[in-house]
Scaffold this motif. Sequence first.
Motif, PDB file in Angstrom:
ATOM      1  N   HIS A 102       0.838  -1.200   0.000  1.00 23.99           N
ATOM      2  CA  HIS A 102       0.000   0.000   0.000  1.00 23.99           C
ATOM      3  C   HIS A 102       0.877   1.255   0.000  1.00 23.99           C
ATOM      4  N   THR A 103       0.242   2.352  -0.374  1.00 18.37           N
ATOM      5  CA  THR A 103       0.929   3.649  -0.391  1.00 18.37           C
ATOM      6  C   THR A 103       1.643   3.903   0.947  1.00 18.37           C
ATOM      7  N   GLU A 104       2.863   4.354   0.848  1.00 24.62           N
ATOM      8  CA  GLU A 104       3.716   4.685   2.009  1.00 24.62           C
ATOM      9  C   GLU A 104       4.043   3.478   2.891  1.00 24.62           C
ATOM     10  N   ASN A 105       3.855   2.285   2.347  1.00 19.62           N
ATOM     11  CA  ASN A 105       4.173   1.083   3.123  1.00 19.62           C
ATOM     12  C   ASN A 105       5.313   0.278   2.534  1.00 19.62           C
ATOM     13  N   CYS A 106       5.953   0.819   1.510  1.00 25.14           N
ATOM     14  CA  CYS A 106       6.995   0.062   0.828  1.00 25.14           C
ATOM     15  C   CYS A 106       8.245  -0.010   1.711  1.00 25.14           C
ATOM     16  N   GLN A 107       8.774  -1.208   1.851  1.00 27.20           N
ATOM     17  CA  GLN A 107       9.984  -1.393   2.641  1.00 27.20           C
ATOM     18  C   GLN A 107      11.151  -0.617   2.037  1.00 27.20           C
ATOM     19  N   TYR A 108      11.113  -0.445   0.730  1.00 29.49           N
ATOM     20  CA  TYR A 108      12.188   0.301   0.055  1.00 29.49           C
ATOM     21  C   TYR A 108      11.741   1.729  -0.253  1.00 29.49           C
ATOM     22  N   LEU A 109      10.751   2.202   0.452  1.00 30.78           N
ATOM     23  CA  LEU A 109      10.240   3.575   0.432  1.00 30.78           C
ATOM     24  C   LEU A 109       9.471   3.958  -0.834  1.00 30.78           C
ATOM     25  N   GLN A 110      10.107   3.816  -1.997  1.00 31.58           N
ATOM     26  CA  GLN A 110       9.501   4.330  -3.225  1.00 31.58           C
ATOM     27  C   GLN A 110       9.152   3.240  -4.241  1.00 31.58           C
TER      28      GLN A 110
END
Lengths: 139, 222
Positions: free
Chosen positions: A70-78
């Motif tokens: 989900h948005t803003e949940n990426c382990q690698y940020l982007q």
Amino acid sequence: MTTGELRTSVIAFCCENSALQAVEDARHFGMTMPECVQTIRVPCAGKVEEDHILKALESGAAGVVLFACHTENCQYLQGNVRAEKRLTRLRGLLDEIGYPADAVLYASAAPAEAARAARILRTFADDLASVDREEAIEQ
Amino acid sequence: MIVAERKAISDILQMIEGAGRVLVVGCGTCVTVCLAGGEKEVAVCASLLRLQNQGEDRDLTVAEATIERQCEWEFARELDELVPDCDAIVSLACGAGVQTLAAQFEDTPVFPGLNTQFIGIPEEQGVWTEHCLACGECVLDKTGGICPIARCAKTILNGPCGGSQDGKCEINPETDCAWQLIFDRLKRLGRLHMLEEIEPPKNWSHSSDGGPRKVKREDMIL
Ligand code: SF4
Ligand code: SF4
């Protein structure tokens, strides 16, 4: 697997930090899932390039889902932001050649969202089935 | 680097009409860095050509190759074995690369898959801007390292013009006025006095106005 067999299939590139768990759980818990889904584990949805998705379509897949966090949940940020942008660009490329752009989908799911992942895949597979792909490609 | 953009697939398809075996060739140097003609872009272009062809009657096979630099003979020759098997080459290199392949493979049509844009730099990720017009007589020593030829819309040598407003060029509010940049830079360097010198008209015969240019290094010629 032959091209003919694959034409009814959906390939889902699944981020191993989120959607992969959701899709695996959906299967494990017997949720209603389209049978034709093949999952491909990726370290991050942002790692999936346009050519990977195009190759999947070329091999005969009816549709490709790029399943991210989900948005803003990426382990690698982007990673998910890039994945979504890349998919939008890819849809433009498919449009350019007159190939149905809705054959590719960007979606997100958290690891615990098995029901959501199953619903997304069901809807996508149903939508694909409702269109005669070969005819759409030929037009 | 040389910055380029891929042509529309419909344009490429038109060029290769009638060809059954097409070789898409990328270049591993400038156009790889500006994401227009490297290995990945070759894969995408070739896939798009094949997918587009899926609904057609025509037999089309598309092969892919990427060499280190298309504008050098040594690398172009690496395609010697692949080219006889194809009816047309789509080159995803700058214009120099396309022409090198065309000269190397005289009997095979070579088509440009890219529009070569300019000599530039990556301004930020995914954005490239023009920085040099290869004018043949560099004036960066007088302009604080900022090129008025490529970056001023009027290529004026004694700027700014009257259209410079709040640091922006009159052609576009998003474009920096090159002469404002030059002024700011020279001020920072304590060299503003350089702007008091009037720069005489440029000798454009060193540029493309003098006809096709050639550079020779006598000591290197065998
Ligand atoms: S002055 Fe000429 S050579 Fe120097 S950066 Fe500008 S265009 Fe290029
Ligand atoms: S506004 Fe600045 S950059 Fe634009 S044309 Fe005038 S001097 Fe050149």
